[in-house]
Scaffold this active site. Structure first.
Site, PDB file in Angstrom:
ATOM      1  N   GLY A 241      11.718  -1.467   0.763  1.00  0.00           N
ATOM      2  CA  GLY A 241      10.814  -2.754   1.172  1.00  0.00           C
ATOM      3  C   GLY A 241       9.127  -2.350   1.510  1.00  0.00           C
ATOM      4  O   GLY A 241       8.990  -1.107   1.377  1.00  0.00           O
ATOM      5  N   HIS A 242       8.445  -3.431   1.849  1.00  0.00           N
ATOM      6  CA  HIS A 242       7.100  -3.043   1.954  1.00  0.00           C
ATOM      7  C   HIS A 242       6.807  -2.379   3.240  1.00  0.00           C
ATOM      8  O   HIS A 242       7.655  -2.547   4.271  1.00  0.00           O
ATOM      9  CB  HIS A 242       6.152  -4.215   2.046  1.00  0.00           C
ATOM     10  CG  HIS A 242       6.625  -5.263   2.792  1.00  0.00           C
ATOM     11  ND1 HIS A 242       6.028  -6.683   2.820  1.00  0.00           N
ATOM     12  CD2 HIS A 242       7.466  -5.456   3.819  1.00  0.00           C
ATOM     13  CE1 HIS A 242       6.499  -7.301   3.838  1.00  0.00           C
ATOM     14  NE2 HIS A 242       7.355  -6.856   4.367  1.00  0.00           N
ATOM     15  N   ASN A 243       5.881  -1.454   3.370  1.00  0.00           N
ATOM     16  CA  ASN A 243       5.425  -0.622   4.650  1.00  0.00           C
ATOM     17  C   ASN A 243       6.596   0.419   4.927  1.00  0.00           C
ATOM     18  O   ASN A 243       6.342   1.107   6.097  1.00  0.00           O
ATOM     19  CB  ASN A 243       5.071  -1.599   5.735  1.00  0.00           C
ATOM     20  CG  ASN A 243       3.922  -2.644   5.352  1.00  0.00           C
ATOM     21  OD1 ASN A 243       4.380  -3.548   5.020  1.00  0.00           O
ATOM     22  ND2 ASN A 243       2.672  -2.108   5.219  1.00  0.00           N
TER      23      ASN A 243
END
EC number: 2.3.1.191
Length: 352
Positions: A241-243
């Site tokens: 997922g993002h980050n």
């Protein structure tokens, strides 16, 4: 294409002790059961000693304690499997497509192609992209605007590297990989206003020697970047997922999901079908067994597990019912303990 070498040449390359005939010629790798005199195998597990004793291989990579069981030339090392990987790479080098841009590929103006870059059929490379020397962009790939790819990397068929993402040197992206799709970011409006998309403004940065399995996806960051540090290896169908930040040399097996803004340390090993929640951190050197669910931070290295082993259906159903009764059982036990404590106290007072 295969290479022909002598056992002594292989031993020198591995730094292995050679026991047996140094001039024997090796052309290929094979299993202990199928190997012939032109092949080399390996034995890293005592469960395969019977196969080792019966092998027809020209040479076998073994540990010192298994040399006496080896009926042929032995290459003695501390870690046979690791050594085998080097030998297999040497004897069976990957074939490279010819350098240059295929007539059906589309390469925009302003793209920088390093020496001996290969861009395959129907690939698209957008404006401002930079491809390092000897990098391969396979059939049907899409390399977005401003993407940077280091030297000796290989994008296999149908890989997408979206705008502005950075890929290091010697990176392998297997078919269907998507690097830099938007992260899952939506803000809920009041009432029935629905969800508003949150722009995903970060990038994905892949360090050197990263390997992503088929159909694996790594989302770009919302503001900061999503980062996979050098030497990270992901199996097929892993989602990042993002980050998220994954530390150097961590390896993650297939069908695992890592939710946004989680940090995973260096040198971790994560088993298949694990699920890791967002906004937590996992320390260096953590091992997660397959199907482990992680809902909070792990601060100490070591092995962790949470899956339920398979049971006969009738036993599993009984235990499932009992699980739903745990809260009631807990309250009953607390009442019994309280009653017992009170009774013991009263008994003591009466004795006085």
């Amino acid at each position: 294409m295969t290479e022909t070498v002598t056992v002594s040449e292989l031993a020198e390359g591995l730094g292995a002790e050679l026991v047996g005939k140094p001039t024997r010629v090796i052309r290929r790798v094979a299993t202990l059961c199928d190997a012939g005199p032109d092949a080399i195998g390996f034995c890293s597990n005592a469960n395969y000693l019977e196969d080792l004793r019966a092998t027809g291989a020209g040479a076998v990579i073994v540990r010192a304690e298994h040399v006496a069981e080896c009926p042929t030339t032995a290459l003695v090392v501390d870690d046979p499997y690791y050594a085998y990987a080097a030998v297999a790479t040497r004897l069976h080098p990957a074939e490279r497509p010819p350098a240059g841009v295929h007539p059906t590929a589309v390469v925009a103006e302003g793209v920088t192609l390093g020496e001996a870059v290969s861009v395959g059929p129907h690939a698209v490379v957008e404006a401002g992209a930079r491809l390092g020397a000897r990098t391969i962009v396979g059939p049907g790939c899409h390399v977005g605007t401003g993407v940077e790819i280091g030297e000796d990397s290989h994008l296999m068929g149908r890989v997408t590297v979206a705008d502005r993402c950075v890929v290091g040197c010697r990176v392998i992206l297997h078919p269907g990989v998507v690097v830099g799709a938007d992260g899952f970011g939506f803000a809920k409006g009041p009432g029935k206003a629905g969800w508003r998309k949150v722009p995903q403004l970060g990038r994905v940065i892949l360090g050197d020697d990263v390997d992503l399995g088929a159909n694996t996806t790594v989302d770009r960051g919302a503001i900061d970047d999503t980062v996979l540090e050098e030497g990270v290896k992901l199996d097929n169908q892993v989602h990042i997922g993002h980050n998220v930040r994954v530390g150097a040399r961590t390896i993650i097996a297939g069908n695992t999901v890592v939710a946004g803004s989680t940090t995973i340390g260096c040198d971790c090993m994560i088993g298949g079908s694990s699920a890791i929640t967002g906004h937590i951190s996992i320390a260096d050197g953590v091992i997660l067994m397959g199907m482990t669910g992680v809902t909070g931070s792990i601060k100490q290295p070591g092995a962790y597990a949470s899956p339920l082993p398979a049971k006969p259906v009738r036993e599993w159903r009984r235990n499932s019912v009992r699980f739903t009764q745990l809260d009631d059982l807990f309250r009953r036990v607390k009442r019994l303990e309280a009653a017992q404590s009170t009774g013991e106290g009263d008994g003591g007072d009466d004795g006085d």
